[in-house]
Design a protein around this motif. Structure first.
Motif, PDB file in Angstrom:
ATOM      1  N   SER A 124       0.742  -1.129   0.046  1.00 15.39           N
ATOM      2  CA  SER A 124      -0.056   0.022  -0.064  1.00 15.39           C
ATOM      3  C   SER A 124       0.815   1.283   0.167  1.00 15.39           C
ATOM      4  CB  SER A 124      -0.984  -0.152   1.260  1.00 15.39           C
ATOM      5  OG  SER A 124      -1.526   1.197   1.287  1.00 15.39           O
ATOM      6  N   SER A 295      -6.802   4.957   9.494  1.00 16.53           N
ATOM      7  CA  SER A 295      -7.105   3.692   9.628  1.00 16.53           C
ATOM      8  C   SER A 295      -5.758   2.791   9.933  1.00 16.53           C
ATOM      9  CB  SER A 295      -7.801   3.057   8.272  1.00 16.53           C
ATOM     10  OG  SER A 295      -6.631   3.185   7.160  1.00 16.53           O
ATOM     11  N   GLU A 296      -4.490   3.364   9.683  1.00 15.41           N
ATOM     12  CA  GLU A 296      -3.426   2.747  10.151  1.00 15.41           C
ATOM     13  C   GLU A 296      -2.824   3.848  10.750  1.00 15.41           C
ATOM     14  OE1 GLU A 296      -0.906   0.314   7.201  1.00 15.41           O
ATOM     15  OE2 GLU A 296       0.658   1.904   7.849  1.00 15.41           O
ATOM     16  N   ARG A 342      -3.911  -1.279  12.794  1.00 13.32           N
ATOM     17  CA  ARG A 342      -4.318  -1.445  11.301  1.00 13.32           C
ATOM     18  C   ARG A 342      -5.543  -1.819  11.245  1.00 13.32           C
ATOM     19  NH1 ARG A 342      -0.239  -5.279  10.536  1.00 13.32           N
ATOM     20  NH2 ARG A 342       0.890  -3.856   9.295  1.00 13.32           N
ATOM     21  N   ASP A 343      -6.117  -1.561   9.843  1.00 11.59           N
ATOM     22  CA  ASP A 343      -7.868  -1.897   9.702  1.00 11.59           C
ATOM     23  C   ASP A 343      -8.671  -1.179  10.822  1.00 11.59           C
ATOM     24  OD1 ASP A 343      -6.992  -3.532   7.688  1.00 11.59           O
ATOM     25  OD2 ASP A 343      -6.686  -5.273   9.074  1.00 11.59           O
ATOM     26  N   GLU A 345     -11.207   1.974  12.170  1.00  9.29           N
ATOM     27  CA  GLU A 345     -11.960   2.927  11.501  1.00  9.29           C
ATOM     28  C   GLU A 345     -11.337   4.240  11.102  1.00  9.29           C
ATOM     29  OE1 GLU A 345     -16.008   5.574  12.971  1.00  9.29           O
ATOM     30  OE2 GLU A 345     -15.850   3.640  13.999  1.00  9.29           O
ATOM     31  N   GLY A 376      -4.783   6.257   5.837  1.00 13.18           N
ATOM     32  CA  GLY A 376      -6.102   5.997   5.616  1.00 13.18           C
ATOM     33  C   GLY A 376      -7.031   6.985   6.399  1.00 13.18           C
ATOM     34  N   PRO A 384     -14.343   2.900   3.542  1.00 18.69           N
ATOM     35  CA  PRO A 384     -14.754   1.797   3.429  1.00 18.69           C
ATOM     36  C   PRO A 384     -16.206   1.435   4.221  1.00 18.69           C
ATOM     37  CG  PRO A 384     -12.488   1.840   4.548  1.00 18.69           C
ATOM     38  CD  PRO A 384     -12.970   3.074   4.501  1.00 18.69           C
ATOM     39  N   ASP A 386     -18.785  -1.273   5.524  1.00 18.61           N
ATOM     40  CA  ASP A 386     -18.833  -2.534   6.130  1.00 18.61           C
ATOM     41  C   ASP A 386     -20.268  -3.282   5.852  1.00 18.61           C
ATOM     42  OD1 ASP A 386     -16.358  -2.290   7.251  1.00 18.61           O
ATOM     43  OD2 ASP A 386     -17.169  -1.694   9.215  1.00 18.61           O
ATOM     44  N   ARG A 456     -16.515  -6.345  17.992  1.00 22.42           N
ATOM     45  CA  ARG A 456     -15.809  -5.457  16.990  1.00 22.42           C
ATOM     46  C   ARG A 456     -16.747  -4.613  16.450  1.00 22.42           C
ATOM     47  NH1 ARG A 456     -12.002  -6.232  13.087  1.00 22.42           N
ATOM     48  NH2 ARG A 456     -12.825  -6.238  10.866  1.00 22.42           N
ATOM     49  N   HIS A 458     -18.015  -1.644  13.809  1.00 14.40           N
ATOM     50  CA  HIS A 458     -18.326  -1.412  12.241  1.00 14.40           C
ATOM     51  C   HIS A 458     -19.334  -0.120  12.152  1.00 14.40           C
ATOM     52  CE1 HIS A 458     -17.309  -5.685  11.615  1.00 14.40           C
ATOM     53  NE2 HIS A 458     -17.848  -5.934  12.349  1.00 14.40           N
ATOM     54  N   GLU A 474     -19.252  -8.860   6.569  1.00 20.01           N
ATOM     55  CA  GLU A 474     -18.272  -9.807   7.218  1.00 20.01           C
ATOM     56  C   GLU A 474     -19.217 -11.066   7.803  1.00 20.01           C
ATOM     57  OE1 GLU A 474     -16.289  -9.617  11.471  1.00 20.01           O
ATOM     58  OE2 GLU A 474     -15.116  -8.578  10.042  1.00 20.01           O
TER      59      GLU A 474
END
Length: 723
Positions: A124, A295-296, A342-343, A345, A376, A384, A386, A456, A458, A474
């Motif tokens: 990336s 996001s990272e 990472r990953d 919100e 991100g 992104p 979800d 988790r 979303h 997911e």
């Protein structure tokens, strides 16, 4: 040296070039411009090999300088090599060190350093370098230089970079293949180019310059393509676009909102133009917390044989070691980009850093961080998603099903449950591998929800004017799951109606989770609503995504106490003044912040503690017009407190001040709050308290200030109110 290189060019033009991809038209145009006697700017970006490390003097005998000299006097060189950096750090400095110089040609070199970069990042970050160069207002020609260590191994990072060059139609120089072909033909030896495995020596720099020069001159021999006044659109990215949207906190912008044991200082990167000191410590118990975005989130930190380790985490995520103690870096200070979260919100987060308690405890060695680097920070169109706009496969479950537990002030409508106030919450337990939610937007802009499944998080966006089903993309595991659906957008901005819950065809709704033992109900303005708490720059209301009521101080306080949260809060509202057409006494008891909304029926479960934080807009709105706070503010404030007491006669009542500047700027506010408490207590009401926050912000508080406010309020409630 120049003569030797030119002889090498003649040799290169008479044979096929191993490792050279087809030259692109932009590169052809640059080389033709140079051949016509026009000046060009050549920029090189990379790590220590690009700086010229191991060639003496580096900036004059490194491959970049040799290449520029061989191309002639019309070439201006901008060498943006920075030792110890990889492509993840490079995207943070690309604008100031490369793009701002308006280059015609950029050679990108990170094959060696990216080999040590987190494999989950390198695709990336390197792709983002290429995309940002190719989409610049004045896009340069780009050449990918794939360098390896001695012997052409390892090649993981280089092979990835060469594949990206092909994906974007760029010229690439695979130096490992180029050199290996020379070795196999007997023309060269790897050992000649290196005195140690990583950095080429002076001869190695000559060979690199020769290989790149061959590629550039070969471009002038290829037939020019048809002119393209408008560059073609870029192909779809192979590794996502997170590193195209970055933010770096360093120097004065790297400020902890809470810290112990750290001090401003530590070694700076000597080759990074304008780099300022970060934070350093020798204390075993040092810790610091920072507001970060994206996001990272990664920490850029020092490493050598004389440093010690830190560890960090984002929000409540796992602790990650920041390896500062690197024995192999003897006498050589290095730098590393370590991903902590990472990953995530793509919004605001809290980064916590502390000294790691390991074998170096008590050593007195320093630990240092120089910057926090984020990726991100997507624009709205690229965030992104979800959820897919389609139903789950099972039957609909009505909002009135007794196995659904509702928390907050929820309105009853024929179509379903009205969710207006931020913090309105659905809790449920279910089985099945799918989750579907039926929602309709009824007023205002997009409603944003946090959908938490088994802890988790979303994000679900219900656009203005939309109605339908949303299925969590997911897939879930077999077995029971716990759901929390929480409205994060404040009611004055958007309202929604929950119409149904859908599970997988073989899923089923289970008994609800147990009720929480404590219930807190907050009344307030934008501070309590969490307005702008995730905004990166200035306060704004155009994009409500970063406005998250679930991360405001009231919701945080309730979560830490294991309590239900009810939030009745409206941006711009006051008791005597307002930025719109609503005053709190007009809507405080309604199911939505509208004058035509129904009055909420008596609470099925009365709150244990009611908290009131108003006054900011009673001061702020008239002050914006050069006027003073209403002279009867104190009288009307007390009248509103009496209304709250009338609805909640048994609740503990806490009158709050602060979070923003009004109590500091307008003495009438603390005076009115103190008088209200004294008056009620004089009447025999012994369940009323006052608390004034120390944490505050001049603009709307971000989540770091909300965190500090929650720290204060939890302590106060435990020590004074709930004991």
């Amino acid at each position: 040296m120049k003569m030797k290189l030119l002889k090498g060019f003649a040799l290169a033009l008479s044979m096929m070039l191993p490792g050279l991809a087809q030259a692109d038209e932009r590169l052809q145009a640059v080389m033709q411009k140079l051949a016509a006697g026009q000046s060009i700017t050549l920029a090189t970006i990379g790590g220590s090999i690009t700086t010229g490390y191991a060639a003496q003097p580096p900036r004059e005998r490194g491959w970049a300088a040799l290449l520029a000299k061989s191309l002639g006097p019309k070439v201006r060189l901008v060498n943006a090599g920075v030792s110890g950096t990889d492509s993840a750090a490079a995207v943070q400095r690309l604008q100031s060190q490369v793009l701002d110089t308006q280059p015609d040609l950029v050679v990108v070199e990170f094959g060696v350093n990216d080999q040590w970069l987190d494999p989950a990042v390198r695709g990336s970050s390197y792709e983002a370098l290429l995309r940002r160069l190719l989409t610049a207002p004045r896009p340069p020609a780009v050449v990918v230089l794939g360098l390896t260590q001695q012997g052409n191994q390892p090649r993981d990072a280089v092979d990835l970079q060469l594949a990206l060059a092909a994906h974007y139609g760029l010229t690439a120089v695979d130096f490992g293949r180029w050199m290996q072909a020379r070795v196999e033909s007997g023309a060269d030896r790897w050992a000649t180019l290196y005195d140690e495995p990583v950095h080429p020596n002076a001869i190695g720099h000559q060979r690199i310059a020769l290989a790149v020069a061959e590629a550039l001159h070969a471009a002038t021999r290829q037939p020019a393509g048809s002119p393209q006044p408008v560059p073609p659109p870029l192909p779809e990215p192979r590794f996502g676009r997170a590193h195209e949207f970055t933010r770096m906190l360093a120097g004065d912008t790297l400020k902890p909102y809470r810290q112990h044991g750290f001090a401003r200082g530590g070694e700076v990167h000597p080759e990074w133009t304008g780099q300022q000191p970060g934070w350093v410590t020798t204390a075993d118990d040092a810790e610091a917390s920072f507001l970060a975005y994206g996001s990272e989130i990664a920490v850029f930190h020092a490493e050598s044989d004389r440093y010690r380790n830190l560890e960090a985490r984002v929000d409540d995520g796992p602790w990650v070691t920041l390896r500062g103690q690197v024995p192999e870096r003897q006498g050589y200070l290095g730098w590393h980009y370590t991903v902590v979260g990472r990953d995530l919100e793509p919004t605001a987060h809290l980064l916590h850093v502390r000294v790691k308690r390991d074998e170096w405890a008590g050593s007195g060695r320093p630990a240092s961080l120089l910057a926090v680097m984020s990726a991100g920070l997507y624009p709205p169109a690229l965030r992104p998603d979800d959820f897919a706009p389609e139903p789950a496969s099972g039957d609909r479950i009505a909002p009135s099903d007794p196995r659904l537990r509702w928390v907050g002030r929820i309105g009853e409508l024929p179509a379903g449950k009205l969710l207006a106030w931020s913090g309105s919450e659905l809790r449920a337990r279910f089985s099945g591998r799918e989750l579907g939610l039926g929602l309709a937007s009824t007023h205002g802009a997009t409603s944003y929800f946090t959908v938490e499944v088994d802890g988790r998080r979303h994000v679900l966006a219900v656009p203005a004017g939309s109605a339908g089903d949303w299925r969590l993309r997911e897939p879930l595991s077999d077995g029971p799951h716990e759901l929390r659906l929480v409205k994060r957008t404040e009611g004055s901005m958007a309202e929604a109606v929950f119409t149904s819950l859908r599970l997988a065809a073989n899923g089923r709704l289970l008994d609800p989770p147990p009720a929480r033992p404590l219930r807190l109900e907050f009344y307030g303005d934008s501070i309590t609503a969490g307005a702008c708490d995730g905004d990166v720059a200035e306060d704004q209301y155009e994009d409500l995504y970063p406005h998250d009521g679930t991360r405001a101080y009231g919701a945080l306080t309730a979560a830490r106490l294991g309590a239900d949260y009810v939030g009745i809060a409206v941006s711009g509202i006051g008791i005597t003044a307002t930025w719109h057409d609503l005053l709190m006494p007009e809507v405080w008891d309604r199911v939505a912040p509208r004058k035509n909304a129904a009055v909420a029926p008596p609470d099925r479960r009365a709150p244990d503690v009611v908290l009131l934080n108003l006054g900011q807009n009673d001061h702020g709105f008239p002050a914006s017009k050069g006027q003073s706070i209403a002279p009867d503010f104190g009288t009307r404030y007390l009248a509103f407190v009496r209304q709250l007491r009338g609805r909640y006669p048994k609740a503990r009542l806490v009158l709050l001040m602060g979070g923003m500047s009004a109590p500091r700027e307008q003495p009438a506010i603390p005076h009115a709050v103190q008088q209200a408490v004294q008056q009620l207590r004089s009447e025999g009401d012994d369940k009323v308290w006052l608390y004034r926050f120390e944490a505050f912000a001049w603009a709307h508080p971000r989540i770091d200030v909300h965190e500090l406010m929650a720290d204060e309020l939890v302590r106060f409630l435990k020590d004074e109110v709930l004991k």
